[in-house]
Scaffold this motif. Structure first.
Motif, PDB file in Angstrom:
ATOM      1  N   LEU A 213     -12.077  -0.216 -99.337  1.00  0.00           N
ATOM      2  CA  LEU A 213     -12.964   0.110 -98.220  1.00  0.00           C
ATOM      3  C   LEU A 213     -12.502  -0.515 -96.904  1.00  0.00           C
ATOM      4  CD1 LEU A 213     -16.440  -0.383 -99.956  1.00  0.00           C
ATOM      5  CD2 LEU A 213     -15.207   1.753 -99.588  1.00  0.00           C
ATOM      6  N   LEU A 214     -11.637  -1.513 -96.955  1.00  0.00           N
ATOM      7  CA  LEU A 214     -11.240  -2.246 -95.759  1.00  0.00           C
ATOM      8  C   LEU A 214     -10.755  -1.359 -94.614  1.00  0.00           C
ATOM      9  CD1 LEU A 214      -9.409  -5.440 -97.086  1.00  0.00           C
ATOM     10  CD2 LEU A 214     -11.528  -5.354 -95.765  1.00  0.00           C
ATOM     11  N   PRO A 215      -9.900  -0.370 -94.861  1.00  0.00           N
ATOM     12  CA  PRO A 215      -9.404   0.433 -93.731  1.00  0.00           C
ATOM     13  C   PRO A 215     -10.502   1.182 -92.989  1.00  0.00           C
ATOM     14  CG  PRO A 215      -8.034   0.758 -95.683  1.00  0.00           C
ATOM     15  CD  PRO A 215      -9.260   0.025 -96.130  1.00  0.00           C
ATOM     16  N   HIS A 216     -11.644   1.393 -93.635  1.00  0.00           N
ATOM     17  CA  HIS A 216     -12.713   2.184 -93.032  1.00  0.00           C
ATOM     18  C   HIS A 216     -13.750   1.329 -92.294  1.00  0.00           C
ATOM     19  CE1 HIS A 216     -11.091   5.466 -95.428  1.00  0.00           C
ATOM     20  NE2 HIS A 216     -11.176   4.683 -96.496  1.00  0.00           N
ATOM     21  N   TYR A 217     -13.716   0.014 -92.501  1.00  0.00           N
ATOM     22  CA  TYR A 217     -14.737  -0.857 -91.916  1.00  0.00           C
ATOM     23  C   TYR A 217     -14.068  -2.103 -91.330  1.00  0.00           C
ATOM     24  CZ  TYR A 217     -17.724   2.184 -94.677  1.00  0.00           C
ATOM     25  OH  TYR A 217     -18.347   3.291 -95.211  1.00  0.00           O
ATOM     26  N   PRO A 218     -13.739  -2.085 -90.045  1.00  0.00           N
ATOM     27  CA  PRO A 218     -13.082  -3.242 -89.416  1.00  0.00           C
ATOM     28  C   PRO A 218     -13.914  -4.513 -89.444  1.00  0.00           C
ATOM     29  CG  PRO A 218     -12.907  -1.276 -88.034  1.00  0.00           C
ATOM     30  CD  PRO A 218     -13.889  -0.952 -89.116  1.00  0.00           C
ATOM     31  N   ASN A 219     -15.230  -4.390 -89.643  1.00  0.00           N
ATOM     32  CA  ASN A 219     -16.095  -5.567 -89.686  1.00  0.00           C
ATOM     33  C   ASN A 219     -16.331  -6.074 -91.103  1.00  0.00           C
ATOM     34  OD1 ASN A 219     -17.556  -3.209 -90.289  1.00  0.00           O
ATOM     35  ND2 ASN A 219     -19.498  -4.102 -89.627  1.00  0.00           N
ATOM     36  N   LEU A 220     -15.574  -5.569 -92.076  1.00  0.00           N
ATOM     37  CA  LEU A 220     -15.728  -5.977 -93.476  1.00  0.00           C
ATOM     38  C   LEU A 220     -14.729  -7.066 -93.841  1.00  0.00           C
ATOM     39  CD1 LEU A 220     -16.995  -5.469 -96.322  1.00  0.00           C
ATOM     40  CD2 LEU A 220     -15.218  -3.732 -96.668  1.00  0.00           C
ATOM     41  N   VAL A 221     -15.207  -8.086 -94.546  1.00  0.00           N
ATOM     42  CA  VAL A 221     -14.341  -9.111 -95.133  1.00  0.00           C
ATOM     43  C   VAL A 221     -14.600  -9.117 -96.634  1.00  0.00           C
ATOM     44  CG1 VAL A 221     -13.675 -11.538 -95.172  1.00  0.00           C
ATOM     45  CG2 VAL A 221     -14.529 -10.518 -93.047  1.00  0.00           C
ATOM     46  N   VAL A 222     -13.542  -9.040 -97.424  1.00  0.00           N
ATOM     47  CA  VAL A 222     -13.653  -9.057 -98.883  1.00  0.00           C
ATOM     48  C   VAL A 222     -13.071 -10.372 -99.381  1.00  0.00           C
ATOM     49  CG1 VAL A 222     -13.011  -7.931-101.043  1.00  0.00           C
ATOM     50  CG2 VAL A 222     -13.461  -6.554 -98.996  1.00  0.00           C
ATOM     51  N   THR A 223     -13.835 -11.088-100.207  1.00  0.00           N
ATOM     52  CA  THR A 223     -13.329 -12.339-100.772  1.00  0.00           C
ATOM     53  C   THR A 223     -13.120 -12.171-102.274  1.00  0.00           C
ATOM     54  OG1 THR A 223     -15.536 -13.284-101.125  1.00  0.00           O
ATOM     55  CG2 THR A 223     -14.481 -13.714 -99.012  1.00  0.00           C
ATOM     56  N   ARG A 224     -12.045 -12.732-102.757  1.00  0.00           N
ATOM     57  CA  ARG A 224     -11.694 -12.710-104.184  1.00  0.00           C
ATOM     58  C   ARG A 224     -11.287 -14.121-104.613  1.00  0.00           C
ATOM     59  NH1 ARG A 224      -9.890  -7.481-106.213  1.00  0.00           N
ATOM     60  NH2 ARG A 224     -11.254  -5.922-105.260  1.00  0.00           N
ATOM     61  N   THR A 225     -11.295 -14.352-105.926  1.00  0.00           N
ATOM     62  CA  THR A 225     -10.934 -15.665-106.453  1.00  0.00           C
ATOM     63  C   THR A 225     -10.060 -15.516-107.688  1.00  0.00           C
ATOM     64  OG1 THR A 225     -11.807 -17.785-107.229  1.00  0.00           O
ATOM     65  CG2 THR A 225     -13.003 -15.818-107.910  1.00  0.00           C
TER      66      THR A 225
END
Length: 367
Positions: A213-225
């Motif tokens: 989804l990142l390319p479609h929402y410049p205000n999105l941050v995704v965190t992973r661990t």
């Protein structure tokens, strides 16, 4: 002459309590003098580390006198190979908790507001309050995120929205279409943090992938661990993926050398160990079924979970049940701090560990 250091602290910090982690095995051994303890409190991978990751970490220790690569070039290259993420989208952290704090430090000023769900991960209110911002907690729906309520909670002072999918400690998850509809309605100047610490365990066709989804929402941050399905909780390594503009800001406040060299090396190695990830998911699926069936036989309710844990309603105050389980050598997690006083969160263990918990729980509840 003494000093009131509490008065010197920022107002946000004055009102905080330290994060209470799951009780370590060594602490219970010291307290009760018992051994053969089963720890199912911290959502750790019961398989132990990947052999590939362990070998890589050991090899990295030969350079322990050197600082690690602060930019994490090799891990970013491995993440690019695995997920297709370019380096300018990545911020590495000392676990994903580290990047959650970085996000708060970058975007929150005193008086700002942060929206998250009731029963959401305890770190969200901590980082919010530490920055002097105000938490706006949206009521949950069946222990999960109510996105309509969260959208309605967004106001003029909102700067961040935290969403955990799956959610910890309840294990609930959002379908892809609902998440996209929510993101479509969030103003561009509000940063949405999608915490996907448990995403590898999710099953089904309608599973959202924040990285897609990142390319479609410049205000999105995704965190992973790497702490859960990848089995590296003790080494502390995670990452955030976001637009280059957000990533640049996060890296301005990120501490240099925040991820150790053994952690960097182990994370690189485990990304190539697809067999380990598959076994982690399979063991979790079987263990979840084992616990669900065992709880049903005992007549206990639970919240259906998409993570590597299950939250159980013991139909009474859970703190005494937790304490009694400790005396049986079984560590789980009471959820009174989440305003769920009748619930225990239980990590999925190996078959014999799950069975040990079920037997101990039956014995404790019979008393």
């Amino acid at each position: 002459m003494s000093c009131d250091f509490m008065a010197l602290a920022t107002l946000g910090v004055q009102g905080l309590m330290p994060y209470e982690a799951g009780k370590p095995v060594s602490e219970l051994e010291r307290e009760l003098g018992i051994s053969n303890i089963v720890k199912l409190a911290s959502n750790e991978n019961p398989l132990g580390p990947s052999a590939c990751a362990l070998a890589a970490a050991r090899a990295a220790l030969t350079e322990a006198t050197r600082y690690p690569d602060s930019n994490g070039f090799e891990l970013k290259r491995a993440l690019h190979h695995h997920y297709g993420l370019d380096a300018d989208l990545l911020t590495l952290g000392n676990g994903s908790n580290d990047v959650l704090e970085l996000i708060a430090r970058v975007f929150l000023n005193p008086g700002d507001e942060v929206v998250f769900s009731e029963y959401a991960f305890a770190v969200y209110p901590i980082v919010t309050q530490a920055c002097g911002a105000r938490a706006v907690i949206a009521p949950a729906h069946e222990y999960g995120h109510n996105l309509q309520a969260m959208a309605e909670a967004i106001g003029e002072r909102t700067r961040l929205v935290f969403i955990a999918n799956p959610n910890n400690p309840t294990g609930t998850a959002l379908p892809r279409d609902q998440l996209i509809a929510f993101l479509d309605g969030v103003p561009d100047n509000i940063v949405v943090v999608l915490d996907e610490a448990y995403t590898e365990y999710m099953q089904g066709e309608d599973i959202p992938d924040g990285l897609e989804l990142l390319p479609h929402y410049p205000n999105l941050v995704v965190t992973r661990t790497f702490s859960k399905a990848w089995g590296l909780a003790g080494l502390r390594v995670g990452f955030a993926a976001a637009s280059p503009d957000i990533t640049d800001l996060l890296n301005r406040v990120r501490q240099p050398f925040n991820v150790s060299e053994p952690a960097l090396a182990a994370a690189c190695a485990v990304l190539d160990d697809t067999d380990y990830l598959q076994r982690s998911v399979e063991v979790n699926r079987a263990g979840m079924n084992q616990l669900e069936q065992g709880l049903i036989r005992q007549g206990l309710g639970f919240i259906p979970s998409h993570g590597n844990f299950i939250t159980v309603d013991v139909a009474r105050e859970a703190q005494p049940v937790f304490a009694a389980l400790l005396r049986e050598g079984v560590i789980v997690r009471p959820l009174g701090g989440y305003r769920m006083p009748h619930h225990l969160r239980v990590s999925i263990g190996l078959p014999e560990e799950n069975d040990r918990f079920l037997r101990a729980l039956k014995q404790v509840l019979a008393c």
